[in-house]
Design an enzyme around this catalytic site. Structure first.
Site, PDB file in Angstrom:
ATOM      1  N   TYR A  45      47.337  18.558  22.416  1.00 34.58           N
ATOM      2  CA  TYR A  45      46.257  18.314  23.370  1.00 34.58           C
ATOM      3  C   TYR A  45      46.786  18.196  24.790  1.00 34.58           C
ATOM      4  O   TYR A  45      47.985  17.997  25.001  1.00 34.58           O
ATOM      5  CB  TYR A  45      45.490  17.033  23.002  1.00 34.58           C
ATOM      6  CG  TYR A  45      46.277  15.758  23.206  1.00 34.58           C
ATOM      7  CD1 TYR A  45      46.275  15.109  24.446  1.00 34.58           C
ATOM      8  CD2 TYR A  45      47.049  15.214  22.175  1.00 34.58           C
ATOM      9  CE1 TYR A  45      47.011  13.950  24.639  1.00 34.58           C
ATOM     10  CE2 TYR A  45      47.782  14.059  22.371  1.00 34.58           C
ATOM     11  CZ  TYR A  45      47.760  13.433  23.601  1.00 34.58           C
ATOM     12  OH  TYR A  45      48.497  12.299  23.813  1.00 34.58           O
ATOM     13  N   LYS A  83      39.662  53.201  43.830  1.00 32.28           N
ATOM     14  CA  LYS A  83      38.592  53.897  44.535  1.00 32.28           C
ATOM     15  C   LYS A  83      38.378  55.291  43.958  1.00 32.28           C
ATOM     16  O   LYS A  83      37.251  55.678  43.638  1.00 32.28           O
ATOM     17  CB  LYS A  83      38.960  53.996  46.023  1.00 32.28           C
ATOM     18  CG  LYS A  83      37.783  54.102  46.938  1.00 32.28           C
ATOM     19  CD  LYS A  83      38.228  54.110  48.406  1.00 32.28           C
ATOM     20  CE  LYS A  83      38.509  52.718  48.925  1.00 32.28           C
ATOM     21  NZ  LYS A  83      39.222  52.727  50.220  1.00 32.28           N
ATOM     22  N   ARG A 121      40.964  58.249  52.762  1.00 27.03           N
ATOM     23  CA  ARG A 121      40.864  56.850  52.354  1.00 27.03           C
ATOM     24  C   ARG A 121      42.002  56.491  51.414  1.00 27.03           C
ATOM     25  O   ARG A 121      42.259  57.206  50.452  1.00 27.03           O
ATOM     26  CB  ARG A 121      39.530  56.614  51.616  1.00 27.03           C
ATOM     27  CG  ARG A 121      38.379  57.406  52.174  1.00 27.03           C
ATOM     28  CD  ARG A 121      37.136  57.339  51.295  1.00 27.03           C
ATOM     29  NE  ARG A 121      36.577  56.005  51.181  1.00 27.03           N
ATOM     30  CZ  ARG A 121      35.553  55.698  50.380  1.00 27.03           C
ATOM     31  NH1 ARG A 121      35.016  56.626  49.606  1.00 27.03           N
ATOM     32  NH2 ARG A 121      35.086  54.477  50.344  1.00 27.03           N
ATOM     33  N   CYS A 127      50.095  14.121  29.582  1.00 28.93           N
ATOM     34  CA  CYS A 127      49.152  13.285  30.317  1.00 28.93           C
ATOM     35  C   CYS A 127      49.438  13.294  31.811  1.00 28.93           C
ATOM     36  O   CYS A 127      48.853  12.541  32.562  1.00 28.93           O
ATOM     37  CB  CYS A 127      49.132  11.870  29.770  1.00 28.93           C
ATOM     38  SG  CYS A 127      50.713  11.033  29.954  1.00 28.93           S
ATOM     39  N   SER A 151      54.014  12.055  24.479  1.00 24.29           N
ATOM     40  CA  SER A 151      53.125  12.543  25.525  1.00 24.29           C
ATOM     41  C   SER A 151      53.979  12.833  26.748  1.00 24.29           C
ATOM     42  O   SER A 151      54.734  11.961  27.202  1.00 24.29           O
ATOM     43  CB  SER A 151      52.058  11.487  25.836  1.00 24.29           C
ATOM     44  OG  SER A 151      51.217  11.963  26.859  1.00 24.29           O
ATOM     45  N   MET A 172      46.515  50.819  54.684  1.00 21.51           N
ATOM     46  CA  MET A 172      45.949  51.631  55.756  1.00 21.51           C
ATOM     47  C   MET A 172      44.430  51.588  55.812  1.00 21.51           C
ATOM     48  O   MET A 172      43.765  51.486  54.791  1.00 21.51           O
ATOM     49  CB  MET A 172      46.377  53.081  55.582  1.00 21.51           C
ATOM     50  CG  MET A 172      46.214  53.854  56.851  1.00 21.51           C
ATOM     51  SD  MET A 172      46.080  55.607  56.528  1.00 21.51           S
ATOM     52  CE  MET A 172      44.416  55.712  55.966  1.00 21.51           C
ATOM     53  N   ARG A 199      33.012  48.932  42.924  1.00 27.21           N
ATOM     54  CA  ARG A 199      34.117  48.158  42.336  1.00 27.21           C
ATOM     55  C   ARG A 199      33.578  46.807  41.904  1.00 27.21           C
ATOM     56  O   ARG A 199      32.491  46.412  42.328  1.00 27.21           O
ATOM     57  CB  ARG A 199      35.244  47.972  43.357  1.00 27.21           C
ATOM     58  CG  ARG A 199      34.786  47.145  44.534  1.00 27.21           C
ATOM     59  CD  ARG A 199      35.844  46.968  45.583  1.00 27.21           C
ATOM     60  NE  ARG A 199      35.180  46.764  46.874  1.00 27.21           N
ATOM     61  CZ  ARG A 199      35.787  46.834  48.036  1.00 27.21           C
ATOM     62  NH1 ARG A 199      37.055  47.111  48.106  1.00 27.21           N
ATOM     63  NH2 ARG A 199      35.118  46.623  49.147  1.00 27.21           N
ATOM     64  N   GLY A 242      45.620  44.916  53.826  1.00 25.87           N
ATOM     65  CA  GLY A 242      46.905  45.044  54.507  1.00 25.87           C
ATOM     66  C   GLY A 242      47.425  46.463  54.452  1.00 25.87           C
ATOM     67  O   GLY A 242      48.407  46.805  55.099  1.00 25.87           O
ATOM     68  N   HIS A 262      49.436  10.032  46.198  1.00 25.01           N
ATOM     69  CA  HIS A 262      48.638   8.983  45.552  1.00 25.01           C
ATOM     70  C   HIS A 262      47.156   9.225  45.789  1.00 25.01           C
ATOM     71  O   HIS A 262      46.348   9.170  44.872  1.00 25.01           O
ATOM     72  CB  HIS A 262      49.059   7.617  46.091  1.00 25.01           C
ATOM     73  CG  HIS A 262      48.270   6.487  45.504  1.00 25.01           C
ATOM     74  ND1 HIS A 262      47.177   5.959  46.141  1.00 25.01           N
ATOM     75  CD2 HIS A 262      48.397   5.833  44.335  1.00 25.01           C
ATOM     76  CE1 HIS A 262      46.674   5.006  45.384  1.00 25.01           C
ATOM     77  NE2 HIS A 262      47.406   4.894  44.285  1.00 25.01           N
TER      78      HIS A 262
HETATM   79  P1  ADP Z   1      37.957  50.175  52.469  1.00 15.29           P
HETATM   80  O1  ADP Z   1      39.027  50.434  51.475  1.00 15.29           O
HETATM   81  O2  ADP Z   1      38.384  49.325  53.609  1.00 15.29           O
HETATM   82  O3  ADP Z   1      36.686  49.733  51.828  1.00 15.29           O
HETATM   83  P2  ADP Z   1      36.807  52.797  52.670  1.00 15.29           P
HETATM   84  O4  ADP Z   1      37.704  53.912  52.313  1.00 15.29           O
HETATM   85  O5  ADP Z   1      35.852  52.378  51.635  1.00 15.29           O
HETATM   86  O6  ADP Z   1      37.670  51.582  53.175  1.00 15.29           O
HETATM   87  O7  ADP Z   1      36.045  53.268  53.976  1.00 15.29           O
HETATM   88  C1  ADP Z   1      35.632  52.508  55.056  1.00 15.29           C
HETATM   89  C2  ADP Z   1      34.189  52.825  55.408  1.00 15.29           C
HETATM   90  O8  ADP Z   1      34.012  54.210  55.631  1.00 15.29           O
HETATM   91  C3  ADP Z   1      33.254  52.445  54.302  1.00 15.29           C
HETATM   92  O9  ADP Z   1      32.095  51.916  54.861  1.00 15.29           O
HETATM   93  C4  ADP Z   1      32.968  53.753  53.644  1.00 15.29           C
HETATM   94  O10 ADP Z   1      31.711  53.758  53.009  1.00 15.29           O
HETATM   95  C5  ADP Z   1      32.985  54.726  54.805  1.00 15.29           C
HETATM   96  N1  ADP Z   1      33.344  56.064  54.371  1.00 15.29           N
HETATM   97  C6  ADP Z   1      34.479  56.434  53.750  1.00 15.29           C
HETATM   98  N2  ADP Z   1      34.464  57.756  53.465  1.00 15.29           N
HETATM   99  C7  ADP Z   1      33.288  58.237  53.916  1.00 15.29           C
HETATM  100  C8  ADP Z   1      32.665  59.520  53.893  1.00 15.29           C
HETATM  101  N3  ADP Z   1      33.281  60.555  53.335  1.00 15.29           N
HETATM  102  N4  ADP Z   1      31.462  59.644  54.447  1.00 15.29           N
HETATM  103  C9  ADP Z   1      30.848  58.576  55.008  1.00 15.29           C
HETATM  104  N5  ADP Z   1      31.367  57.348  55.070  1.00 15.29           N
HETATM  105  C10 ADP Z   1      32.572  57.164  54.517  1.00 15.29           C
HETATM  106 MG    MG Z   2      35.296  50.426  51.046  1.00 14.46          MG
END
Ligand code: ADP
Ligand code: MG
Ligand code: MG
Length: 915
Positions: A889, A26, A96, A869, A802, A107, A356, A105, A478
């Protein structure tokens, strides 16, 4: 001195897309977008180094970290013109998480951080929007409580305490949407949330923004070690010491009224791969509201909107839409791959929050890979590696009408789920026996064959059915094996089926399904659905196999054909097929097979009334009686082989002599025994005694394979004669046939020498009788450990090897495949096995034996041709291994041929990359 904090904003970023290791995916991509001149809210990334340090130093931070964060935070304040914690003009941020590889899984994100009883008033004053300020505040308190203070429920059926309070509030106000709550309601919610935190955690909600920030930073770092994250890393072989980065980013607000909003989009259609912009958004919303399904999101443009009565972004905010459309092009071209993006619009201004590489269907993967080569974005090699071999399955299989399937499921017709053994969609009337399937199919009825499990006798019924559903058995049972070879839709191991053959009905999770009821199975997902869902064959099959569609009318076919032509140029491994009949051979050829690697002669024994002659042969008193019966079989086998040779032309055709234990051909129910006794003019008692005598306590290790031919050489002789007579007759038609006779289950070179003599004698007899010769080879299957370990000796008598990897897996593990289903799941659950070794080749054990056999075999005979095979021959990871140990093969069922071709190309390309 290492740098821990990387700033991004105002057209300048310390990082870039190459720095995923330090900044996480990210953070690296946020920096990259800034570098591309795309509007991104400013912020900073704390590197993965800090996370690693934290765990290596008894959960403490590097001494310089706080100072660096302070410094960068004030840079951020300057950029924004607001101060963190300022009562008049507060800076709000999001925190984030973001590791180098995306990790569900971990945060969750915290938004609107920096709000407290003071700053919320400042925010309200400055924006002149008290409602907005308190909407942010209540969201923040709930997220902080959930994520940092750990109130988010861990189990699916638990409720989020804040959601519960919110729901109660809406109910008491008689409203259904969040935005219908009043300012007073929101203030009360904040209060109630804080109280709940006190009650559940015994702590005060932190009012100090710095404390909030560091609390969140620590929560992100700790989430690296939460059980779900650890489990995910284990499963996906992600090293534990990578660590996560985290991003602190100035907030932009999609919840500032009807000129604001938030959305997600893909730079190309992730379902079809078309180069069109695809996305959804919500007005007056924040963060994940779009995906959370709170309100129905709106389509991004007119095209996607179709004739729905709902405005699109293109119509509501044309300027923003066009800017977004430009950004999608920039990102798509820059990353040279389909991007999954997040954006927010604050009062008419567009901000990008994430980009991404996006997930896609098989069809989309195929189409985008080929398109991007034509667009000059990627090389053919890159294109090949962008399509996972198994994804091809999705474009080869018949498909359900998606709308209709959805409708039936929404009406509660999804009654069970099994293992998705044969991908595709099948629908028809339920029958519980193979003869019923045949009988109904002959009257042009579409049926689904439902069995507890299947056996070789069911083959014709299986062939007649649209699809096969079993209660027992795994991915290599089978039913699964035959289904894959036939290209049938198949769901196996559906434990919820309680089948009663007597009453011709089954109980399934409280539903009763009777013979003749309509049922649908989705072999791609394992779903079992009541009712009929219309299906159609894939377009590729319509073009290649049915010939019902001209190639130029099918885009999918053209994409497929182009990618496959690149794959064929890239691969070194040959790809053959396992086919027992001319139509299977024809299908495989259409899919690009270069030969037959395994023709199982015994499958032919079940055709029509041949089984009678087979049974007569088995029950004969002496070799004279056997020869009489065999003489009846010979012309039938010969015709089969001729059909196959005709299809295959000059390509190699490897035919295996009889392999299964003889009792598999005899009946076992009293009724059938009675009938057979009458037919053969035998007493029932005598017949029963014969069957009894053939009984084996462990058939897998019993009288089968070359052991049959050693004891009854006349069987091998008959089969060899049939092969050579067929070969001569087809050669006379002007086709340079290339038969290969394969002796199964050899563990000692003398077994092979013995059988080779029988085959050669038959060849000489046939050749002198026909006054001509055809070239042929005699080889062996390597499928017991002794055969592999003594491969240097075996190679003296073998023109080719084979690997029968089903049997060699059974014999190496000492596990019967048919019984493995009973404990397979426990083994997988307990992480004793990472995968089912009958599905994916076990490189460490079985693979080692194969490697030994290859090396030893080639010391005796450097030009020894070697293939595989077993079922593994169509499984991508196993194909890769076969490439690595130098096989010539792989051979697999017809519908897996394209997958093997692509997998072989992947193996060759990866090898080139590594060198
Ligand atoms: P995830 O990894 O689950 O995608 P994100 O970090 O992308 O989590 O964030 C979750 C949501 O919060 C997303 O919709 C993201 O666009 C929004 N978001 C994150 N940071 C900001 C920000 N600084 N301003 C506005 N929206 C945000
Ligand atoms: Mg996101
Ligand atoms: Mg075998």
């Amino acid at each position: 001195m290492p740098k821990y904090v990387y700033f991004f904003g105002e057209g300048r970023a310390d990082g870039n897309a190459q720095m995923k290791g330090m900044l996480g995916g990210k953070g690296a991509n946020l920096a990259e977008m800034i570098n591309l001149g795309i509007p991104v809210p400013p912020g900073f990334t704390i590197s993965t180094e800090v996370c690693r340090y934290y765990y290596e130093h008894d959960k403490t931070y590097p001494p310089k970290l706080e100072e660096e964060v302070e410094k960068t935070l004030s840079e951020l304040e300057k950029t924004i013109g607001a101060r963190f914690g300022d009562a008049q003009n507060p800076l709000l941020v999001s925190v984030r998480s973001g590791a180098a590889v995306s990790m569900p899984g971990m945060m969750d994100t915290i938004l609107n951080l920096g709000l407290n009883e003071e700053t919320v008033k400042g925010l309200a004053n400055r924006t002149e929007d008290e409602r907005f300020a308190y909407d942010c505040y209540r969201r923040f308190v709930a997220m902080y409580g959930d994520v940092v203070l750990g109130l988010k429920p861990q189990e699916k059926d638990e409720l989020d305490p804040f959601e519960e309070i919110l729901a109660a509030k809406k109910k008491s106000r008689g409203v259904s949407y969040d935005h219908e709550l009043s300012i007073q309601d929101l203030k009360e919610l904040v209060h109630a949330f804080k109280e709940e935190i006190g009650k559940r955690r015994g702590v005060e909600f932190p009012e100090d923004p710095k404390e909030q920030l560091w609390g969140s930073i620590e929560a992100v770092i700790r989430s690296w070690e939460n059980p779900r994250a650890i489990a995910y890393r284990e499963l996906n072989a992600i090293p534990d010491d990578l660590g996560t980065a985290l991003n602190v980013q100035a907030m932009v607000f999609g919840n500032m009224g009807r000129t604001s909003g938030t959305g997600v989009a893909f730079s190309r259609d992730p379902a079809t791969g078309e180069d069109v912009f695809y996305g959804e958004y919500l007005l007056n919303a924040q963060g994940e509201d779009v995906v959370a399904g709170i309100r129905t999101p709106q389509p991004i443009n007119r095209r996607q909107k179709g004739n729905k009565d709902i405005p699109s972004l293109e119509e509501e905010m044309p300027d923003v839409y066009h800017q977004l459309e430009e950004i999608r092009k920039t990102l798509d071209r820059h990353y040279r791959d389909m991007q999954d993006i997040e954006f927010t619009i604050q009062q008419g201004k567009l901000w990008m929050l994430q980009t991404r590489v996006g997930k896609r269907t098989g069809l989309a993967a195929l189409r985008m890979a080929v398109d991007m080569v034509h667009e000059g974005l990627i090389t053919k090699e890159e294109a090949l590696l962008r399509v996972e071999p198994d994804q091809l399955n999705q474009v080869l299989r018949p498909i359900f009408d998606p709308q209709e399937k959805k409708r039936l499921i929404s009406e509660g017709n999804l009654i069970a789920k099994g293992l998705n053994a044969g991908p595709g969609a099948a629908t028809g009337k339920v029958v519980f026996s193979a003869p019923d399937a045949e009988e109904k199919a002959s009257r042009r009825e579409e049926v689904l064959l439902v069995r507890v499990e299947t056996s070789p006798e069911d083959i014709r019924g299986m062939n007649a059915a649209q699809g096969i559903l079993t209660a027992r058995g795994g991915m290599t049972s089978h039913a699964a094996l035959v289904a894959r070879q036939m290209g049938k839709v198949c769901v196996v191991g559906c434990g919820a089926l309680d089948i009663d053959y007597k009453t011709q009905e089954m109980k399934v999770n409280g539903h009763i399904v009777k013979q003749g009821d309509d049922l649908s199975i989705d072999g791609t997902t394992g779903e079992v659905i009541l009712g009929r869902i219309p299906t159609r064959p894939s377009e590729i099959v319509q073009v290649l196999i049915e010939g019902s569609k001209p190639p130029e009318e099918s885009e999918v076919y053209q994409y497929y054909a182009e990618l496959m032509s690149w794959a064929d140029r890239a691969r070194r491994l040959g790809v053959h097929t396992n086919a027992d009949k001319p139509d299977q051979a024809r299908t495989a050829l259409a899919f690009g097979a270069e030969g037959i690697g395994l023709c199982r002669t015994e499958h032919m024994f079940f055709e029509g009334d041949r089984i009678d002659a087979v049974r007569e042969m088995i029950l004969a008193e002496d070799s004279g009686g056997r020869e009489t019966a065999l003489a009846q079989l010979l012309p039938m086998q010969k015709e089969d082989f001729k059909g196959i040779f005709r299809e295959m032309g000059e390509r190699p055709v490897t035919i295996r002599t009889l392999d299964p234990p003889l009792h598999e051909f005899l009946p076992n129910t009293p009724g059938e025994i009675q009938e057979l006794a009458k037919k053969m003019a035998l007493s029932e008692d005598l017949l029963r005694a014969k069957i009894e005598a053939l009984h084996e306590s462990n058939p897998m290790l019993g009288h089968r394979g070359c052991r049959l031919g050693v004891v009854y050489p006349e069987i091998t002789a008959m089969q060899a004669r049939a092969i050579f007579e067929a070969a001569c007759e087809i050669a006379r038609e002007g086709v340079a046939v290339h038969p290969e006779v394969m002796i199964p289950l050899v563990g000692d070179v003398r077994e092979l020498a013995n059988q080779r003599r029988v085959v050669e004698t038959a060849a000489q007899e046939v050749f002198s009788q026909y006054g001509m010769e055809v070239e042929y080879e005699v080889g062996t299957m390597i499928e017991v450990p002794r055969g592999a370990l003594t491969a240097d000796q075996v190679a003296r008598e073998a023109d080719f090897f084979s690997f029968g990897t089903n049997d060699i897996t059974q014999t190496t593990y000492g596990i019967s495949r048919d019984d493995a289903g009973k404990f397979l799941h426990s083994y997988l659950d307990a992480n004793i096995w990472e995968f089912d070794p009958f599905e994916k080749l076990d490189r460490g054990g079985v693979g080692q034996l194969m490697d030994i056999a290859v090396k030893k075999g080639r010391t005796t005979r450097p030009d020894l041709k070697i293939g595989i095979c077993g079922e593994h021959g169509g499984e991508p990871s196993s194909v890769e291994f076969c490439h690595q140990i130098g096989l010539d093969y792989v051979s697999c069922s017809p519908f897996r041929v394209p997958i093997a071709r692509l997998a072989a190309a992947h193996a060759a390309l990866k090898e080139r990359q590594e060198n």
